[in-house]
Design an enzyme around this catalytic site. Sequence first.
Site, PDB file in Angstrom:
ATOM      1  N   SER A 175      21.159 -21.070 -16.074  1.00  0.00           N
ATOM      2  CA  SER A 175      20.057 -21.128 -15.120  1.00  0.00           C
ATOM      3  C   SER A 175      19.097 -22.274 -15.399  1.00  0.00           C
ATOM      4  O   SER A 175      17.947 -22.233 -15.021  1.00  0.00           O
ATOM      5  CB  SER A 175      19.330 -19.793 -15.004  1.00  0.00           C
ATOM      6  OG  SER A 175      18.822 -19.395 -16.226  1.00  0.00           O
ATOM      7  N   THR A 218      16.767 -20.161 -18.593  1.00  0.00           N
ATOM      8  CA  THR A 218      15.616 -20.735 -17.859  1.00  0.00           C
ATOM      9  C   THR A 218      14.478 -20.790 -18.829  1.00  0.00           C
ATOM     10  O   THR A 218      14.164 -19.804 -19.467  1.00  0.00           O
ATOM     11  CB  THR A 218      15.157 -19.852 -16.698  1.00  0.00           C
ATOM     12  OG1 THR A 218      16.064 -20.021 -15.643  1.00  0.00           O
ATOM     13  CG2 THR A 218      13.773 -20.250 -16.195  1.00  0.00           C
ATOM     14  N   THR A 236      14.185 -25.117 -14.584  1.00  0.00           N
ATOM     15  CA  THR A 236      15.155 -24.103 -14.139  1.00  0.00           C
ATOM     16  C   THR A 236      16.065 -24.650 -13.046  1.00  0.00           C
ATOM     17  O   THR A 236      15.704 -25.616 -12.358  1.00  0.00           O
ATOM     18  CB  THR A 236      14.411 -22.867 -13.587  1.00  0.00           C
ATOM     19  OG1 THR A 236      15.353 -21.821 -13.327  1.00  0.00           O
ATOM     20  CG2 THR A 236      13.673 -23.164 -12.297  1.00  0.00           C
ATOM     21  N   ARG A 247      15.707 -23.586  -1.093  1.00  0.00           N
ATOM     22  CA  ARG A 247      14.745 -22.667  -1.729  1.00  0.00           C
ATOM     23  C   ARG A 247      14.128 -23.299  -2.990  1.00  0.00           C
ATOM     24  O   ARG A 247      14.816 -23.883  -3.812  1.00  0.00           O
ATOM     25  CB  ARG A 247      15.459 -21.372  -2.088  1.00  0.00           C
ATOM     26  CG  ARG A 247      14.557 -20.298  -2.721  1.00  0.00           C
ATOM     27  CD  ARG A 247      14.603 -20.330  -4.209  1.00  0.00           C
ATOM     28  NE  ARG A 247      13.897 -19.208  -4.822  1.00  0.00           N
ATOM     29  CZ  ARG A 247      13.619 -19.101  -6.115  1.00  0.00           C
ATOM     30  NH1 ARG A 247      14.005 -20.043  -6.940  1.00  0.00           N
ATOM     31  NH2 ARG A 247      12.977 -18.065  -6.594  1.00  0.00           N
ATOM     32  N   VAL A 248      12.832 -23.150  -3.098  1.00  0.00           N
ATOM     33  CA  VAL A 248      12.113 -23.585  -4.301  1.00  0.00           C
ATOM     34  C   VAL A 248      11.409 -22.354  -4.868  1.00  0.00           C
ATOM     35  O   VAL A 248      10.856 -21.545  -4.118  1.00  0.00           O
ATOM     36  CB  VAL A 248      11.089 -24.689  -3.945  1.00  0.00           C
ATOM     37  CG1 VAL A 248      10.179 -24.989  -5.127  1.00  0.00           C
ATOM     38  CG2 VAL A 248      11.812 -25.952  -3.485  1.00  0.00           C
ATOM     39  N   GLY A 249      11.428 -22.216  -6.179  1.00  0.00           N
ATOM     40  CA  GLY A 249      10.812 -21.045  -6.806  1.00  0.00           C
ATOM     41  C   GLY A 249       9.437 -21.348  -7.377  1.00  0.00           C
ATOM     42  O   GLY A 249       8.745 -22.271  -6.946  1.00  0.00           O
ATOM     43  N   ASP A 250       9.057 -20.541  -8.350  1.00  0.00           N
ATOM     44  CA  ASP A 250       7.734 -20.690  -8.972  1.00  0.00           C
ATOM     45  C   ASP A 250       7.701 -21.760 -10.050  1.00  0.00           C
ATOM     46  O   ASP A 250       6.634 -22.296 -10.371  1.00  0.00           O
ATOM     47  CB  ASP A 250       7.344 -19.358  -9.636  1.00  0.00           C
ATOM     48  CG  ASP A 250       8.339 -18.971 -10.741  1.00  0.00           C
ATOM     49  OD1 ASP A 250       9.559 -19.107 -10.508  1.00  0.00           O
ATOM     50  OD2 ASP A 250       7.905 -18.559 -11.820  1.00  0.00           O
ATOM     51  N   THR A 274       8.788 -16.341 -15.895  1.00  0.00           N
ATOM     52  CA  THR A 274      10.222 -16.366 -15.588  1.00  0.00           C
ATOM     53  C   THR A 274      10.528 -15.150 -14.730  1.00  0.00           C
ATOM     54  O   THR A 274       9.710 -14.242 -14.607  1.00  0.00           O
ATOM     55  CB  THR A 274      11.058 -16.392 -16.882  1.00  0.00           C
ATOM     56  OG1 THR A 274      12.447 -16.447 -16.536  1.00  0.00           O
ATOM     57  CG2 THR A 274      10.832 -15.159 -17.731  1.00  0.00           C
ATOM     58  N   GLY A 275      11.709 -15.160 -14.117  1.00  0.00           N
ATOM     59  CA  GLY A 275      12.097 -14.031 -13.270  1.00  0.00           C
ATOM     60  C   GLY A 275      12.056 -14.405 -11.799  1.00  0.00           C
ATOM     61  O   GLY A 275      12.232 -15.578 -11.449  1.00  0.00           O
ATOM     62  N   GLY A 287      10.894 -15.735  -8.828  1.00  0.00           N
ATOM     63  CA  GLY A 287       9.803 -16.664  -8.581  1.00  0.00           C
ATOM     64  C   GLY A 287       8.932 -16.313  -7.386  1.00  0.00           C
ATOM     65  O   GLY A 287       7.725 -16.572  -7.395  1.00  0.00           O
TER      66      GLY A 287
HETATM   67  C1  SD4 Z   1      12.903 -19.004 -10.045  1.00  0.00           C
HETATM   68  N1  SD4 Z   1      11.610 -18.212 -11.920  1.00  0.00           N
HETATM   69  O1  SD4 Z   1      13.428 -19.994  -9.561  1.00  0.00           O
HETATM   70  C2  SD4 Z   1      12.808 -18.923 -11.549  1.00  0.00           C
HETATM   71  C3  SD4 Z   1      14.053 -18.294 -12.036  1.00  0.00           C
HETATM   72  C4  SD4 Z   1      14.026 -17.929 -13.442  1.00  0.00           C
HETATM   73  O2  SD4 Z   1      15.122 -17.422 -15.299  1.00  0.00           O
HETATM   74  O3  SD4 Z   1      13.045 -17.783 -14.104  1.00  0.00           O
HETATM   75  N2  SD4 Z   1      15.147 -17.750 -13.998  1.00  0.00           N
HETATM   76  O4  SD4 Z   1      12.479 -18.066  -9.378  1.00  0.00           O
END
Ligand code: SD4
Length: 291
Positions: A49, A151, A169, A179-182, A202-203, A205
């Site tokens: 990841s 990640t 990540t 898609r874009v995360g946090d 993490t997790g 997003g």
């Molecule tokens: C996301 N927070 O793109 C990231 C993913 C992540 O371990 O943390 N993966 O949402």
Amino acid sequence: KAKLPLVIATWHVENATAKAMEVLEAGGNALDAVEQGCMIEEANEKGQSVGKGGLPDRDGHVTLDACIMDKNGNCGAVVYLKDITHAVSVAKKVMEETPHVMLAGSGAKEFAISKGFEPEDLLTEASKKAWEEWKIKSEYKPIINIENHDTIGMLAIDKNGDISGACTTSGLAYKMAGRVGDSPIIGSGLFVDNEIGGCVATGLGEEVVKTVGSFLVVELMRQGKSPQEACEEAIGRIVNKPNSNYKDFQVGYIAVNKKGETGSYSIHQWFSMTKFQDGINEQIQSDYYNK
Ligand code: SD4
């Protein structure tokens, strides 16, 4: 008084924290330490990841998100970056060598190439195979702890007592294209205030972005909470929402304050923090909400 320097990171990444500590022990600053620490996981193809070997989106493209923040409140980020392994280093260059904070997609890639980064195919055989297997059912749902030990979000305090952080990540496996995360969003995936402390997330997003999680943790520390209490309250904001379906997803935070106290907390079990301080590089299981 906490022994400095120190480094913490999300998940089980002792090689990455060891690299960061090597930089810090040699008198390097926290900014270079978090960059070089994160680069270890970006280059690690087994970590699915982040960076090379990251799991792709639904269409088979590996796209990276990363950001970095220094002791002066400067920051840089890249989103939807393709074909460049060291997204965190590109983010650092955005911070240091452009008038901007964030570059996206083809612009980010062109910028990276102009700075000497070599494009390469980030989709490894193993990740391609995993994606092909996923395509059979094409069922999209976030998988708790899938990111497990790769990640990476990292925070460091150098010998001068200055704090920096970084986050990198490939985002959620099999996300929608675009898609874009946090992780590249300053205040969500990462926030550092050198007067107060820093936090990385993490997790899932989307849930971190909705609560501006890392900024929230730092502001709670500013109000006097310990890093541990601040992480717990930020997780509380997510799980206590009306109709929160937190049972279906994971979010974890780690934080450090100016005194060098650390904390971590997650929704579900098996989140961990790796901490390197005073000669000890160890994985610490995080306390969690859903017991
Ligand atoms: C996301 N927070 O793109 C990231 C993913 C992540 O371990 O943390 N993966 O949402």
